[in-house]
Scaffold this active site. Structure first.
Site, short mmCIF file in Angstrom:
data_model
loop_
_atom_site.label_atom_id
_atom_site.label_comp_id
_atom_site.label_asym_id
_atom_site.label_seq_id
_atom_site.Cartn_x
_atom_site.Cartn_y
_atom_site.Cartn_z
N THR A 218 0.82 -1.21 0.00
CA THR A 218 0.00 0.00 0.00
C THR A 218 0.86 1.26 0.00
O THR A 218 2.01 1.24 0.47
CB THR A 218 -0.90 -0.02 1.25
OG1 THR A 218 -1.45 1.28 1.45
CG2 THR A 218 -0.11 -0.35 2.52
N ASP A 219 0.26 2.37 -0.45
CA ASP A 219 0.96 3.67 -0.36
C ASP A 219 1.02 4.18 1.07
O ASP A 219 1.76 5.11 1.37
CB ASP A 219 0.28 4.71 -1.28
CG ASP A 219 -1.18 5.00 -0.92
OD1 ASP A 219 -1.73 4.32 -0.03
OD2 ASP A 219 -1.77 5.90 -1.55
N GLU A 220 0.23 3.56 1.97
CA GLU A 220 0.15 4.10 3.34
C GLU A 220 1.47 3.93 4.10
O GLU A 220 1.68 4.57 5.12
CB GLU A 220 -1.03 3.46 4.10
CG GLU A 220 -2.33 3.69 3.33
CD GLU A 220 -3.60 3.40 4.11
OE1 GLU A 220 -3.58 3.43 5.34
OE2 GLU A 220 -4.63 3.16 3.44
N TYR B 38 -1.96 -0.41 11.01
CA TYR B 38 -2.07 -1.09 9.71
C TYR B 38 -0.85 -0.79 8.85
O TYR B 38 -0.16 -1.70 8.37
CB TYR B 38 -3.35 -0.65 8.99
CG TYR B 38 -3.35 -0.98 7.50
CD1 TYR B 38 -3.34 -2.31 7.07
CD2 TYR B 38 -3.34 0.02 6.53
CE1 TYR B 38 -3.32 -2.62 5.70
CE2 TYR B 38 -3.32 -0.28 5.17
CZ TYR B 38 -3.31 -1.61 4.77
OH TYR B 38 -3.29 -1.92 3.42
N LYS C 174 2.24 -3.24 7.43
CA LYS C 174 2.50 -3.42 5.99
C LYS C 174 3.95 -3.00 5.69
O LYS C 174 4.64 -3.65 4.89
CB LYS C 174 1.53 -2.59 5.14
CG LYS C 174 0.10 -3.10 5.12
CD LYS C 174 -0.07 -4.49 4.55
CE LYS C 174 0.17 -4.57 3.06
NZ LYS C 174 -0.18 -5.92 2.51
P1 NAD Z 1 -9.47 -7.48 2.31
O1 NAD Z 1 -9.44 -7.20 3.77
O2 NAD Z 1 -10.70 -7.21 1.53
O3 NAD Z 1 -9.09 -9.02 2.05
C1 NAD Z 1 -8.05 -9.66 2.74
C2 NAD Z 1 -8.18 -11.16 2.48
O4 NAD Z 1 -7.10 -11.82 3.18
C3 NAD Z 1 -9.48 -11.76 3.02
O5 NAD Z 1 -10.03 -12.65 2.06
C4 NAD Z 1 -9.05 -12.52 4.26
O6 NAD Z 1 -9.86 -13.65 4.56
C5 NAD Z 1 -7.62 -12.93 3.89
N1 NAD Z 1 -6.77 -13.16 5.08
C6 NAD Z 1 -6.65 -12.34 6.17
N2 NAD Z 1 -5.79 -12.90 7.05
C7 NAD Z 1 -5.34 -14.06 6.50
C8 NAD Z 1 -4.43 -15.07 6.92
N3 NAD Z 1 -3.82 -14.99 8.11
N4 NAD Z 1 -4.20 -16.12 6.10
C9 NAD Z 1 -4.83 -16.22 4.89
N5 NAD Z 1 -5.72 -15.30 4.45
C10 NAD Z 1 -5.97 -14.23 5.25
O7 NAD Z 1 -8.22 -6.68 1.72
P2 NAD Z 1 -8.05 -6.00 0.28
O8 NAD Z 1 -8.59 -4.61 0.35
O9 NAD Z 1 -8.50 -6.94 -0.75
O10 NAD Z 1 -6.46 -5.86 0.23
C11 NAD Z 1 -5.65 -6.90 -0.33
C12 NAD Z 1 -4.20 -6.48 -0.22
O11 NAD Z 1 -3.99 -5.26 -0.93
C13 NAD Z 1 -3.73 -6.23 1.20
O12 NAD Z 1 -2.43 -6.74 1.34
C14 NAD Z 1 -3.75 -4.71 1.34
O13 NAD Z 1 -2.78 -4.27 2.27
C15 NAD Z 1 -3.38 -4.30 -0.07
N6 NAD Z 1 -3.89 -2.98 -0.53
C16 NAD Z 1 -5.22 -2.66 -0.37
C17 NAD Z 1 -5.68 -1.43 -0.85
C18 NAD Z 1 -7.14 -1.05 -0.74
O14 NAD Z 1 -7.50 0.08 -1.07
N7 NAD Z 1 -8.04 -1.96 -0.33
C19 NAD Z 1 -4.79 -0.55 -1.47
C20 NAD Z 1 -3.45 -0.92 -1.61
C21 NAD Z 1 -3.02 -2.14 -1.14
P1 TYD Z 2 -10.85 3.93 4.16
O1 TYD Z 2 -11.76 3.49 3.08
O2 TYD Z 2 -10.97 3.30 5.51
O3 TYD Z 2 -9.36 3.77 3.59
P2 TYD Z 2 -7.93 4.29 4.23
O4 TYD Z 2 -8.12 4.69 5.62
O5 TYD Z 2 -7.08 3.07 4.07
O6 TYD Z 2 -7.50 5.42 3.33
O7 TYD Z 2 -11.00 5.48 4.34
C1 TYD Z 2 -10.80 6.38 3.26
C2 TYD Z 2 -10.88 7.78 3.81
O8 TYD Z 2 -12.22 8.03 4.26
C3 TYD Z 2 -9.99 8.00 5.03
O9 TYD Z 2 -9.44 9.32 4.98
C4 TYD Z 2 -10.93 7.85 6.20
C5 TYD Z 2 -12.25 8.36 5.65
N1 TYD Z 2 -13.47 7.74 6.23
C6 TYD Z 2 -14.53 8.54 6.66
O10 TYD Z 2 -14.46 9.79 6.59
N2 TYD Z 2 -15.63 7.94 7.18
C7 TYD Z 2 -15.75 6.58 7.30
O11 TYD Z 2 -16.79 6.10 7.82
C8 TYD Z 2 -14.67 5.77 6.82
C9 TYD Z 2 -14.75 4.26 6.91
C10 TYD Z 2 -13.55 6.38 6.28
#
Ligand code: NAD
Ligand code: TYD
Length: 355
Positions: free
Chosen positions: A132-134, A158, A162
């Site tokens: 992630t960019d975070e 989080y 990561k």
């Molecule tokens: P998500 O929370 O929707 O899905 C995570 C999946 O991992 C789930 O299916 C869960 O059951 C599985 N999981 C969790 N713990 C586990 C374990 N111990 N063993 C096996 N499986 C396990 O997450 P997502 O949003 O799909 O993100 C996927 C990846 O992409 C993550 O690594 C996250 O850090 C990264 N990412 C997410 C975003 C975003 O905007 N959602 C952006 C950049 C990077």
């Molecule tokens: P989120 O989808 O949780 O992603 P991340 O925190 O990983 O960026 O949140 C996106 C942005 O929206 C973040 O700045 C937090 C804000 N946010 C709200 O304002 N209200 C909400 O109920 C949630 C879940 C997030």
């Protein structure tokens, strides 16, 4: 075949669906099925022999090794993680267990398996870590966007876990020569997004006539990318990325949270108007997230120049597709809003005073 961890989650499921729509190479999908993992994301693959699902935890070294030797994957794509910042604030332990220990354990199992490979199977093997960019922390208004050389400065449990996992992946390349690739992507949105995250939460709450919770002033900035564009980037990095390199992935699309919420309300007003008034009337500013990162922005020039990747969707086309998907898939949202999910909503949002 490829071995995917976390393929029942939001991005992992989109990735598996897209992969099998474009290739006949089988996928072994390994997922613990936490609250965020949902096999209903993959029902279209129910009778597809190219998809093998195994329920398991990336901390289970013996099971991982047995699967690697049985299925002989040519690549591991590591999506599995605890992924929600607010949950990491309430309970960081699960994030350390999965994101740090789990990634370490997966790397160890991958290294043991990879060491037994020979010739092209060994040189062509890849471990692709989805991050992630975070990990880069937060930007001021006029700072340049995060590049691959920006120093890590994670601010939430989080992002800290990561970041730790990214460092372990890097170390396994430098120390053992494991052919790793890392992608650091900005915020994703699209189908199958769990409704605890901003965009699907706003859509679900708006339609249920509930408050639309905006943290603080809502002027925090995120750089949004349609999930299928992220999946294309991962496929491209797997295909042509240089082992040991990291690639930032983003859509050059910075938006304030309040602007995202307004756009969602306007789309819903158009596609499913309320009997009276606008969905904007439901917006409620609530207490800000502790340690809330103010701005994220990705400089995606490296992946664009070196690998020729570009996003296909604009925010406007991607968000419209997303709202249309949620309107057409009520049953999916209802199913994920299970007992566990309701407990989370009660803990996170109940007793919130307007600010
Ligand atoms: P998500 O929370 O929707 O899905 C995570 C999946 O991992 C789930 O299916 C869960 O059951 C599985 N999981 C969790 N713990 C586990 C374990 N111990 N063993 C096996 N499986 C396990 O997450 P997502 O949003 O799909 O993100 C996927 C990846 O992409 C993550 O690594 C996250 O850090 C990264 N990412 C997410 C975003 C975003 O905007 N959602 C952006 C950049 C990077
Ligand atoms: P989120 O989808 O949780 O992603 P991340 O925190 O990983 O960026 O949140 C996106 C942005 O929206 C973040 O700045 C937090 C804000 N946010 C709200 O304002 N209200 C909400 O109920 C949630 C879940 C997030």
């Amino acid at each position: 075949m490829i071995f995917v961890t976390g393929g029942a989650g939001f991005i992992g499921a989109n990735f598996v669906l897209d992969w099998l729509a474009q290739s006949d190479e089988p996928v072994l999908n390994y997922d613990k099925l936490t609250y965020a993992g949902n096999l209903n994301n993959l029902t279209s693959l129910n009778h597809d022999k190219r998809h093998v699902f195994i329920k398991g935890d990336i901390n289970d070294n013996a099971q991982l090794l047995a699967l690697f030797f049985e299925y002989q994957p040519r690549a591991i794509l590591h999506f599995a993680a605890e992924s929600h910042v607010d949950r990491s604030i309430h309970g960081p332990a699960a994030f350390v267990t999965t994101n740090v220990n789990g990634t370490f354990n997966l790397l160890e199992a991958a290294r043991s398996y990879w060491m037994t490979l020979e010739g092209e199977a060994k040189t062509d093997f890849r471990f692709l870590h989805v991050s992630t960019d975070e990990v880069y922390g937060t930007l001021e208004k006029d700072d340049p966007a995060f590049s691959e050389t920006t120093a890590y400065a994670p601010n939430s449990p989080y992002s800290a876990t990561k970041a730790a996992s990214d460092h372990m992946v890097r170390a396994y390349h430098h120390t053992y020569g494991l052919p790793v690739l890392t992608t650091n992507c900005s915020n994703n949105y699209g189908p199958y997004h769990f409704p605890e995250k901003l965009i699907p939460l706003i859509i679900a709450n708006a339609r249920a006539g509930k408050d639309l919770p905006v943290y603080g002033d809502g002027l925090q900035v995120r750089d949004w990318l349609y999930v299928k564009d992220h999946c294309t980037a991962i496929r491209r990095v797997l295909e042509a990325g240089k082992p040991g390199e990291t690639y930032n992935v983003g859509g050059w699309n910075e938006q304030t949270n309040i602007s995202v919420v307004h756009t969602l309300c306007d789309l819903l007003d158009e596609l499913q108007p309320k009997a009276q008034g606008s969905y904007r009337d439901q917006i409620k500013h609530i207490t800000d997230r502790p340690g809330h990162d103010r701005r994220y922005a990705i400089d995606a020039r490296k992946i664009e120049k070196e690998l020729g990747w570009k996003p296909q969707e604009t925010f406007s086309t991607g968000l419209r597709k997303t709202v249309e998907w949620y309107l057409a898939n009520d049953a999916w949202t209802k199913q994920v809003q299970s007992g566990e999910y309701l407990k989370w909503v009660a803990m996170q949002y109940e007793d919130e005073d307007e600010v």
